[in-house]
Design a protein around this motif. Structure first.
Motif, short mmCIF file in Angstrom:
data_model
loop_
_atom_site.label_atom_id
_atom_site.label_comp_id
_atom_site.label_asym_id
_atom_site.label_seq_id
_atom_site.Cartn_x
_atom_site.Cartn_y
_atom_site.Cartn_z
N VAL A 196 49.99 40.49 50.63
CA VAL A 196 48.59 40.71 50.29
C VAL A 196 48.41 41.97 49.47
O VAL A 196 47.69 42.01 48.49
CB VAL A 196 47.73 40.79 51.58
N ASN A 197 49.11 43.04 49.85
CA ASN A 197 49.04 44.27 49.09
C ASN A 197 50.30 44.47 48.28
O ASN A 197 51.40 44.28 48.77
CB ASN A 197 48.87 45.48 50.04
N GLN A 198 50.14 44.89 47.04
CA GLN A 198 51.30 45.13 46.21
C GLN A 198 52.08 46.34 46.72
O GLN A 198 51.53 47.25 47.30
CB GLN A 198 50.88 45.35 44.75
N SER A 199 53.36 46.32 46.49
CA SER A 199 54.21 47.43 46.92
C SER A 199 53.87 48.68 46.13
O SER A 199 53.58 48.63 44.95
CB SER A 199 55.68 47.06 46.71
N ASP A 200 53.90 49.82 46.78
CA ASP A 200 53.64 51.07 46.09
C ASP A 200 54.71 51.35 45.05
O ASP A 200 54.46 51.97 44.03
CB ASP A 200 53.61 52.23 47.10
N GLU A 201 55.94 50.92 45.33
CA GLU A 201 57.04 51.19 44.42
C GLU A 201 57.20 50.10 43.36
O GLU A 201 57.84 50.29 42.35
CB GLU A 201 58.36 51.30 45.21
N ARG A 202 56.65 48.89 43.59
CA ARG A 202 56.82 47.79 42.66
C ARG A 202 55.46 47.21 42.28
O ARG A 202 55.12 46.09 42.65
CB ARG A 202 57.71 46.70 43.26
N PRO A 203 54.64 47.95 41.50
CA PRO A 203 53.33 47.44 41.11
C PRO A 203 53.48 46.25 40.16
O PRO A 203 54.49 46.10 39.49
CB PRO A 203 52.68 48.64 40.41
N MET A 204 52.46 45.42 40.14
CA MET A 204 52.47 44.25 39.26
C MET A 204 52.48 44.70 37.81
O MET A 204 51.72 45.57 37.41
CB MET A 204 51.22 43.40 39.53
N GLU A 205 53.36 44.11 37.00
CA GLU A 205 53.41 44.44 35.58
C GLU A 205 52.14 44.00 34.90
O GLU A 205 51.50 43.01 35.29
CB GLU A 205 54.61 43.75 34.93
N ARG A 206 51.74 44.69 33.86
CA ARG A 206 50.54 44.36 33.13
C ARG A 206 50.73 43.05 32.36
O ARG A 206 51.82 42.73 31.90
CB ARG A 206 50.18 45.49 32.15
N PHE A 207 49.65 42.31 32.23
CA PHE A 207 49.69 41.05 31.47
C PHE A 207 49.68 41.38 29.99
O PHE A 207 48.84 42.11 29.49
CB PHE A 207 48.47 40.20 31.84
N LYS A 208 50.66 40.81 29.26
CA LYS A 208 50.79 41.11 27.83
C LYS A 208 50.61 39.89 26.95
O LYS A 208 50.98 39.89 25.78
CB LYS A 208 52.17 41.73 27.58
N GLY A 209 50.07 38.83 27.54
CA GLY A 209 49.86 37.62 26.78
C GLY A 209 50.90 36.57 27.11
O GLY A 209 51.80 36.79 27.92
N ASN A 210 50.80 35.44 26.49
CA ASN A 210 51.67 34.30 26.79
C ASN A 210 52.86 34.15 25.85
O ASN A 210 53.61 33.18 25.97
CB ASN A 210 50.84 33.01 26.80
N ASN A 211 53.02 35.06 24.92
CA ASN A 211 54.12 34.96 23.98
C ASN A 211 55.32 35.80 24.41
O ASN A 211 55.18 36.77 25.11
CB ASN A 211 53.66 35.39 22.59
#
Length: 203
Positions: free
Chosen positions: A188-203
């Motif tokens: 449910v909560n993202q890891s403090d050490e492994r945050p979700m990478e930013r979305f950079k598009g579909n390419n």
């Protein structure tokens, strides 16, 4: 014609949010006071997010990290700015509670696709942008199916699936799964050490 999506859900969201704010008011007050002193008088974190029909609103969360910077004035890494109280608030998912006020205002729903950053709007594929056909939620179908352990395309696929299948029973299923995952602290909560990478598009 009265529908769940456009009428009943809105009313239920307001009633549930009001009930939860009343129920959790002691926790909200204690957390606000504690974070007020830890974060130099700023217990809340505000950020612009796109909602239904891509209308931008200001989301509110508890501020779990300080604004500490290095000698060059750059913010320190998240792990160094996360306070002990902030860590507790995150692990217990209490940082999401202030979003109940967004629900009361009508910006958000209890259940729906999570509101992301405005800068992502031009990056969505046409079908992915359908996630904005409904109000964003505090919890959602993607959140109970892996949240940050799944890829962006998978996350958006779950969001669009929610838009297509939106119903009272589907919302109840998501709420039940959210309750179970919060109890288990599972995905449910993202890891403090492994945050979700930013979305950079579909390419």
């Amino acid at each position: 014609m009265i529908s769940y999506k456009n009428h009943i859900k809105v009313i239920l969201d307001f009633l549930v949010a009001f009930l939860l704010v009343s129920l959790f008011s002691p926790i909200l007050i204690i957390s606000t006071i504690g974070l007020y002193f830890i974060n130099d008088g700023h217990p809340f974190f505000f950020q612009l997010r796109p909602g239904r029909n891509e209308k931008v609103f200001s989301i509110i969360k508890f501020k779990t990290m300080t604004d500490k910077r290095d000698a060059q004035g750059r913010l320190l890494p998240d792990s160094e700015r996360l306070t002990p109280l902030g860590r507790l608030v995150r692990k217990s998912s209490l940082d999401e509670l202030p979003q109940l006020f967004n629900v009361l205002k009508g910006d958000m729903s209890i259940v729906g696709p999570r509101p992301l950053l405005p800068e992502y709007l031009p990056l969505y594929a046409k079908n992915q942008a359908r996630r904005h056909e409904v109000r964003p939620g505090i919890t959602g179908w993607a959140q109970v199916n892996g949240r940050n352990s799944i890829s962006w395309p998978q996350k958006f696929a779950y969001d669009v699936e929610y838009v297509d299948k939106l119903s009272f029973l589907f919302d109840m299923k998501i709420l039940w799964l959210t309750f179970i995952k919060v109890l288990k602290r599972e995905g449910v909560n993202q890891s403090d050490e492994r945050p979700m990478e930013r979305f950079k598009g579909n390419n």
